[in-house]
Scaffold this motif. Structure first.
Motif, PDB file in Angstrom:
ATOM      1  N   GLY A  97      34.165  38.520  17.692  1.00 43.83           N
ATOM      2  CA  GLY A  97      34.222  38.136  19.104  1.00 43.83           C
ATOM      3  C   GLY A  97      35.384  38.814  19.791  1.00 43.83           C
ATOM      4  O   GLY A  97      36.487  38.898  19.242  1.00 43.83           O
ATOM      5  N   LEU A  98      35.121  39.367  20.966  1.00 42.90           N
ATOM      6  CA  LEU A  98      36.181  40.004  21.749  1.00 42.90           C
ATOM      7  C   LEU A  98      35.812  39.853  23.213  1.00 42.90           C
ATOM      8  O   LEU A  98      34.731  40.285  23.638  1.00 42.90           O
ATOM      9  N   THR A  99      36.654  39.205  23.973  1.00 45.29           N
ATOM     10  CA  THR A  99      36.380  38.999  25.395  1.00 45.29           C
ATOM     11  C   THR A  99      37.651  39.254  26.194  1.00 45.29           C
ATOM     12  O   THR A  99      38.733  38.794  25.810  1.00 45.29           O
ATOM     13  N   PHE A 100      37.476  39.985  27.265  1.00 38.48           N
ATOM     14  CA  PHE A 100      38.595  40.225  28.181  1.00 38.48           C
ATOM     15  C   PHE A 100      38.319  39.511  29.497  1.00 38.48           C
ATOM     16  O   PHE A 100      37.207  39.578  30.018  1.00 38.48           O
ATOM     17  N   GLU A 101      39.313  38.814  30.013  1.00 38.26           N
ATOM     18  CA  GLU A 101      39.221  38.172  31.329  1.00 38.26           C
ATOM     19  C   GLU A 101      40.338  38.747  32.196  1.00 38.26           C
ATOM     20  O   GLU A 101      41.416  39.080  31.692  1.00 38.26           O
ATOM     21  N   TYR A 102      40.063  38.802  33.462  1.00 31.19           N
ATOM     22  CA  TYR A 102      41.025  39.446  34.373  1.00 31.19           C
ATOM     23  C   TYR A 102      41.483  38.464  35.442  1.00 31.19           C
ATOM     24  O   TYR A 102      40.664  37.721  36.003  1.00 31.19           O
ATOM     25  N   PHE A 103      42.763  38.466  35.707  1.00 32.02           N
ATOM     26  CA  PHE A 103      43.338  37.585  36.720  1.00 32.02           C
ATOM     27  C   PHE A 103      44.072  38.457  37.727  1.00 32.02           C
ATOM     28  O   PHE A 103      44.859  39.336  37.352  1.00 32.02           O
TER      29      PHE A 103
ATOM     30  N   LEU B 223      41.660  35.893  48.262  1.00 29.52           N
ATOM     31  CA  LEU B 223      40.968  35.159  47.207  1.00 29.52           C
ATOM     32  C   LEU B 223      41.767  33.896  46.911  1.00 29.52           C
ATOM     33  O   LEU B 223      42.951  33.812  47.236  1.00 29.52           O
ATOM     34  N   GLY B 224      41.144  32.951  46.293  1.00 29.59           N
ATOM     35  CA  GLY B 224      41.866  31.764  45.846  1.00 29.59           C
ATOM     36  C   GLY B 224      42.080  30.737  46.923  1.00 29.59           C
ATOM     37  O   GLY B 224      41.371  30.692  47.937  1.00 29.59           O
TER      38      GLY B 224
ATOM     39  N   LEU C  25      39.206  37.005  38.201  1.00 27.11           N
ATOM     40  CA  LEU C  25      38.284  37.959  38.829  1.00 27.11           C
ATOM     41  C   LEU C  25      37.012  38.009  37.990  1.00 27.11           C
ATOM     42  O   LEU C  25      37.063  38.326  36.799  1.00 27.11           O
ATOM     43  N   ILE C  26      35.899  37.691  38.631  1.00 30.81           N
ATOM     44  CA  ILE C  26      34.647  37.642  37.883  1.00 30.81           C
ATOM     45  C   ILE C  26      33.894  38.965  38.031  1.00 30.81           C
ATOM     46  O   ILE C  26      34.241  39.813  38.861  1.00 30.81           O
ATOM     47  N   GLU C  27      32.845  39.090  37.240  1.00 33.72           N
ATOM     48  CA  GLU C  27      32.125  40.369  37.154  1.00 33.72           C
ATOM     49  C   GLU C  27      31.644  40.854  38.515  1.00 33.72           C
ATOM     50  O   GLU C  27      31.797  42.037  38.841  1.00 33.72           O
TER      51      GLU C  27
ATOM     52  N   ALA D 248      37.661  48.499  44.044  1.00 31.12           N
ATOM     53  CA  ALA D 248      39.038  48.374  44.547  1.00 31.12           C
ATOM     54  C   ALA D 248      39.696  47.077  44.096  1.00 31.12           C
ATOM     55  O   ALA D 248      40.925  46.992  44.022  1.00 31.12           O
ATOM     56  N   ASP D 249      38.902  46.062  43.768  1.00 28.59           N
ATOM     57  CA  ASP D 249      39.489  44.800  43.303  1.00 28.59           C
ATOM     58  C   ASP D 249      40.192  44.962  41.958  1.00 28.59           C
ATOM     59  O   ASP D 249      40.987  44.109  41.564  1.00 28.59           O
ATOM     60  N   LEU D 250      39.896  46.039  41.234  1.00 26.85           N
ATOM     61  CA  LEU D 250      40.601  46.288  39.975  1.00 26.85           C
ATOM     62  C   LEU D 250      42.085  46.551  40.217  1.00 26.85           C
ATOM     63  O   LEU D 250      42.909  46.398  39.315  1.00 26.85           O
ATOM     64  N   LEU D 251      42.412  46.955  41.447  1.00 27.78           N
ATOM     65  CA  LEU D 251      43.831  47.179  41.779  1.00 27.78           C
ATOM     66  C   LEU D 251      44.602  45.864  41.826  1.00 27.78           C
ATOM     67  O   LEU D 251      45.827  45.859  41.821  1.00 27.78           O
ATOM     68  N   ARG D 252      43.886  44.757  41.885  1.00 23.83           N
ATOM     69  CA  ARG D 252      44.541  43.441  41.960  1.00 23.83           C
ATOM     70  C   ARG D 252      45.024  42.947  40.598  1.00 23.83           C
ATOM     71  O   ARG D 252      45.820  42.010  40.532  1.00 23.83           O
ATOM     72  N   ILE D 253      44.511  43.506  39.521  1.00 23.60           N
ATOM     73  CA  ILE D 253      44.731  42.903  38.193  1.00 23.60           C
ATOM     74  C   ILE D 253      46.220  42.795  37.863  1.00 23.60           C
ATOM     75  O   ILE D 253      46.966  43.765  37.948  1.00 23.60           O
ATOM     76  N   ARG D 254      46.632  41.589  37.497  1.00 25.33           N
ATOM     77  CA  ARG D 254      48.021  41.327  37.122  1.00 25.33           C
ATOM     78  C   ARG D 254      48.138  40.705  35.728  1.00 25.33           C
ATOM     79  O   ARG D 254      49.216  40.666  35.154  1.00 25.33           O
ATOM     80  N   LYS D 255      47.033  40.172  35.240  1.00 25.89           N
ATOM     81  CA  LYS D 255      47.088  39.515  33.928  1.00 25.89           C
ATOM     82  C   LYS D 255      45.726  39.668  33.249  1.00 25.89           C
ATOM     83  O   LYS D 255      44.704  39.652  33.935  1.00 25.89           O
TER      84      LYS D 255
END
Lengths: 227, 392
Positions: B234-240, B300-301, B310-312, B332-339
């Motif tokens: 199992g391997l899952t990545f989540e983005y915040f 967001l939020g 951040l969801i798919e 462009a929302d990928l620029l938001r990733i902080r965690k």
């Protein structure tokens, strides 16, 4: 009729064999679990060191931001308030091992434990390829990480050392002065090197490049964990 | 000896009973120890595999977004392009642009000792070829190729939110021969674009049921796929991400940055650098009057600074950088990733220690005795890439 002494002997042999088998299995289990404990402890130390070195760099940054003249950092005349005595000599870690501040500076500046000559610090190497603009690291902050906050708020066995140096992109060839003027791309830019030392030889190093902002503050350009 | 009456049948029976009891308890003890011996070793191995996987993934995630640290366009990569991508990127087997895969992540960064960083002298097409270099301040002295060397991986980027990765095949006399390691494009980089040594790390789950192969894999962005850890099931990545849209901090005509809180600065009002209208890019657009730059991204939020998951759909619906026509566009929302949250799950390598597939086991084993089971182990951790969090 069976000889009683022979029968006793057989029982003894069987008992000894059973004990031997169980002892071997038990010893194997103890070995596995003790090794596992050591591996887990090393892993934990390593993870803790990552956060410790980050904390040390952050602590130093707050003091660097208060220094108006970067030259004072580069010539060693300004130091952080986070120091635990003279900027040289040995410091003892909780496990009894020693960190020598002078050796830390020398190792960073020329990969030697003894004093670096100018030629050695200017030597072009893989990790110090800038020659005369190679950083000449100065001790800036050093102390036990648990002393960063009062009253034992930080429970860490790590000893932290933060060094400052000139940004190698300067074109003045003088690593003891921060460049000036619009023609010098390294003006107002510094390199920070934070190291922490812990038990079982735990050691982590990060380097940061920081720049003075137009409003007089500090901003980080790069954070790099050296491996 | 003849006077020796010997053992009576009662004595013999009692002796046998006692022996049986002792042997039975001894054997049960031996059996327990033996079972422990078999499973504890495997349990330790599972934990070690989790540690290795955690160390490998977290080390690279921690460095994600580290950019050039000298010269023009210094600073974190998220001021120029997205350095965390939820898919595979590189020369072979790259995912289609804009893909989201929960079990794959690619991170880009300038390696810690990456001293090779300068600008290009002539325009560069995003395909294999040669490029000549400026010898900017910060290049090693007397080095006509500014520290670049054959075999090195590099990124070229500018202010348009574009980037391309290459491998240096030769370096001499102020120029580099480059092998393009992404899909070829048409948008050229103007002289002055940044070129830096870079590292691309893709982590993904290999799940081949036919061969019973489940591995955490690493891809270097060019040619090498290597198994990092076996029996990873199992391997899952989540983005915040940052809840606030990017903000312009100073006029884009100012000579030095940072111009934005994050994301690439927009072009001047009368300049068109991508398929977006003049003065706009994937992060900023002009207001209705065409005078002021305003964020293209939304809030967001809940209105606080708390990071938002951040969801798919958010990461695959645009706006696209550098624009929708680019062969390797990204949301462009990928620029938001902080965690980044990572969940890793490993299974026992020995099928004899695994029970039926279900909650405890991702893949069935042969054991039917619960006392011998060694359930899958799972760990979850979060990494805040340092270089993507300077502004917070």
């Amino acid at each position: 009729m069976m000889d009683h002494r022979q029968a006793d002997g057989m029982v003894l042999v069987v008992a000894l064999l059973a004990m031997l088998l169980m002892s071997a299995l038990g010893a194997g289990l103890i070995l596995i679990t003790s090794l596992e404990t050591i591996v887990a402890a090393n892993f934990r130390n390593n993870r803790e060191a990552v956060h410790a070195v980050d904390a040390a760099a952050e602590r130093a940054l707050t003091d660097v931001a208060l220094v108006a003249d970067f030259d004072q950092l580069l010539n060693g005349s300004a130091r952080s308030s986070f120091v635990d005595g003279l900027p040289s000599g040995p410091r003892m870690l909780p496990d009894g091992s020693i960190v020598d501040l002078s050796q830390v500076v020398n190792l960073a500046s020329c990969h030697k434990t003894t004093t670096c000559s100018s030629a050695e610090m200017d030597a072009v190497t893989v990790d110090r390829p800038w020659g005369a603009n190679n950083p000449r690291w100065q001790l800036y902050a050093y102390g036990r990480l648990k002393d960063v906050l009062p009253n034992g708020a930080v429970d860490s066995p790590y000893y932290a050392v933060v060094l400052v140096g000139d940004d190698p992109s300067e074109n003045d060839g003088d690593p003891r002065h921060d460049g000036a003027g619009p023609g010098n791309p390294g003006a107002g830019v510094l390199a920070l090197r934070a190291e922490v030392f812990g038990s079982r030889s735990a050691h982590k190093v990060v380097e940061l490049t920081i720049a003075r902002t137009s409003r007089g503050g500090i901003r980080a350009l790069s954070w790099r964990a050296l491996r | 000896m003849q006077d020796d009456p010997g053992f009576s049948i009662v004595e013999l029976l009692i002796a046998m009973a006692v022996t049986l009891c002792v042997m039975a308890s001894t054997l049960s003890l031996v059996s327990d120890v033996q079972r422990g011996f078999a499973s504890e070793g495997e349990r330790a191995d599972m934990q070690q595999r989790l540690r290795v996987a955690t160390d490998a993934v977290s080390g690279d995630l921690l460095m994600a977004g580290a950019g050039a640290f000298q010269g023009t366009r210094a600073g974190p990569l998220d001021f120029f392009f997205a350095s965390v991508l939820p898919g595979r990127q590189g020369a072979s087997g790259a995912d289609v642009a804009g893909t989201f895969k929960a079990d794959t992540v690619t991170v880009l960064y300038v390696p810690p000792a990456g001293a090779a960083q300068t600008t290009i002298r002539q325009s560069l097409s995003p395909q294999s070829g040669s490029v000549s270099l400026n010898i900017d301040a910060g290049c090693p002295p007397n080095d006509s190729v500014c520290g670049f060397a054959a075999g090195m991986d590099v990124i070229v980027y500018d202010d348009t939110a574009s980037y391309d990765t290459f491998r240096v095949t030769s370096a001499q006399a102020g120029s580099l021969q480059l092998q393009h390691t992404m899909l070829d494009g048409t948008q050229s980089y103007a002289p002055g674009a940044k070129i830096v040594e870079a590292a691309s790390h893709t982590y993904y789950l290999k799940a081949a049921a036919a061969t019973d192969t489940y591995q955490l894999m690493h891809y270097d962005g060019v040619s090498s796929d290597v198994a990092v850890v076996d029996h990873v099931v199992g391997l899952t990545f989540e983005y915040f991400g940052e809840p606030y849209p990017p903000v312009l901090l100073k006029p884009v005509t100012e000579p030095t940055g940072p111009w934005t809180t994050y994301g690439p600065k927009p072009p001047a009002r009368d300049v068109r650098s991508t398929a977006y209208p003049a003065g706009e890019n994937c992060a900023f657009q002009l207001d209705a009057a065409g005078l002021q730059h305003v964020p293209r991204l939304g809030f967001l939020g809940d209105g606080t600074m708390t990071l938002v998951k951040l969801i798919e759909t958010q990461l695959t619906d645009g706006p696209w950088c550098p624009d929708g026509t680019s062969p390797h566009r990204y949301d462009a929302d990928l620029l938001r990733i902080r965690k980044i949250g990572v969940t890793l799950r490993v299974e026992a390598a020995l099928t004899a220690l695994r029970g039926p597939a279900g909650v405890l086991f991702s893949h069935a084993g042969t054991s039917r005795a619960a006392s011998r089971w060694l359930p899958d182990q799972e760990v979850r951790f979060e990494v805040a890439p340092r270089n993507l969090n300077f502004g917070r």
